[in-house]
Design an enzyme around this catalytic site. Structure first.
Site, PDB file in Angstrom:
ATOM      1  N   CYS A  95       0.575  -1.211   0.132  1.00  0.00           N
ATOM      2  CA  CYS A  95       0.217   0.004   0.073  1.00  0.00           C
ATOM      3  C   CYS A  95       1.046   1.291  -0.013  1.00  0.00           C
ATOM      4  O   CYS A  95       0.458   2.306  -0.430  1.00  0.00           O
ATOM      5  CB  CYS A  95      -0.967  -0.021   1.228  1.00  0.00           C
ATOM      6  SG  CYS A  95      -0.144  -0.256   2.683  1.00  0.00           S
ATOM      7  N   HIS A 169      -2.273   0.804   7.048  1.00  0.00           N
ATOM      8  CA  HIS A 169      -2.629   0.889   5.669  1.00  0.00           C
ATOM      9  C   HIS A 169      -2.334   2.310   5.222  1.00  0.00           C
ATOM     10  O   HIS A 169      -2.547   3.317   5.779  1.00  0.00           O
ATOM     11  CB  HIS A 169      -4.032   0.479   5.295  1.00  0.00           C
ATOM     12  CG  HIS A 169      -4.308   0.350   3.999  1.00  0.00           C
ATOM     13  ND1 HIS A 169      -3.959  -0.440   3.122  1.00  0.00           N
ATOM     14  CD2 HIS A 169      -5.408   1.065   3.244  1.00  0.00           C
ATOM     15  CE1 HIS A 169      -4.423  -0.170   1.938  1.00  0.00           C
ATOM     16  NE2 HIS A 169      -5.123   0.708   1.986  1.00  0.00           N
ATOM     17  N   ASP A 184      -7.430   4.655  -2.808  1.00  0.00           N
ATOM     18  CA  ASP A 184      -6.939   3.599  -1.764  1.00  0.00           C
ATOM     19  C   ASP A 184      -7.343   2.029  -2.710  1.00  0.00           C
ATOM     20  O   ASP A 184      -8.364   1.949  -2.976  1.00  0.00           O
ATOM     21  CB  ASP A 184      -8.051   3.305  -0.780  1.00  0.00           C
ATOM     22  CG  ASP A 184      -7.739   2.279   0.431  1.00  0.00           C
ATOM     23  OD1 ASP A 184      -7.172   1.128  -0.044  1.00  0.00           O
ATOM     24  OD2 ASP A 184      -8.436   2.166   1.348  1.00  0.00           O
TER      25      ASP A 184
END
Length: 230
Positions: A95, A169, A184
């Site tokens: 991420c 994250h 995202d």
């Protein structure tokens, strides 16, 4: 087949800036810490700012919100500019790198790339692809994976083992066409958070970050870094 898994990156500007340099980006823009969300601390962040990365904990409250948000947007719809570069995340712990790609890809007109930049090539190759195809392409793109791995070892804290479950994250917040988008790779689409401008982008992005913090008031593991003109 085992899912692809990378080591997690730290939200550490030194590490991230070194990563960008290795990917072939001139240091005209550098990530800096956002030390706090109040106006006095925001005034310390060099301007202009073209992207913010937020590192946050994935908790049960957040996952419940994420499901509700997705259902609401699917029912109500939203406007997303076709020029927004968005990719899905299929690699565990990637991420941070995907947040970086989102930040750079949506500001590529501002960036100075080295002629042999691996990230420039990745963006040029993947522009015509769908978000899912971009994710698959990253899985096979060795030059970025190797750079990510070396950067993951550069942090101030010891990198966890590659199999350790990480509940933090990264997302990217960017301004495309005077709208603030949350990108995202775990979500099915970008989230349009409404209007913004070059002058107010940092403050507007921080308002989105505050909503993440307000949803999880017991949590302290939030960290924002801003991509600023050096």
């Amino acid at each position: 087949m085992e899912p692809h898994r990378w080591l997690p990156l730290e939200a550490n500007p030194d590490v991230i800036n070194q990563f960008l340099k290795q990917l072939g980006i001139h240091p005209d823009w550098q990530f800096v810490d956002v030390y706090g969300m109040d106006p006095e601390l925001l005034s310390m962040v060099p301007r202009p700012v073209c992207a913010v990365l937020l590192l946050f904990p994935v908790t049960e409250k957040y996952e419940t919100f994420r499901t509700e948000e997705e259902e609401r947007i699917k029912a109500q719809g939203q406007n997303i500019r076709s020029s927004v570069y968005f990719m899905k995340q299929t690699i565990n712990n990637a991420c941070g790198t995907i947040g970086l790609i989102h930040a750079i890809a949506n500001n590529r007109d501002k960036m100075n790339f080295e002629s042999d930049s691996t990230l420039k090539k990745f963006l040029e190759d993947s522009l015509p692809m769908s978000p899912e195809e971009r994710a698959k392409y990253l899985e096979t793109y060795e030059a970025i994976r190797v750079t990510h791995e070396s950067s993951a070892h550069e942090g101030q804290t010891e990198a966890p083992s590659i199999d350790e479950k990480v509940d933090l994250h990264f997302i990217a917040l960017v301004n495309v066409g005077s709208h603030l988008y949350e990108l995202d790779g775990r979500k099915p689409f970008p989230i349009n958070h409404g209007q913004t401008s070059d002058d107010t982008f940092l403050e507007d992005a921080v308002e989105v970050c505050k909503k993440f913090m307000e949803r999880d008031p017991e949590e302290l593991r939030f960290n924002a870094i801003a991509l600023s003109a050096a």
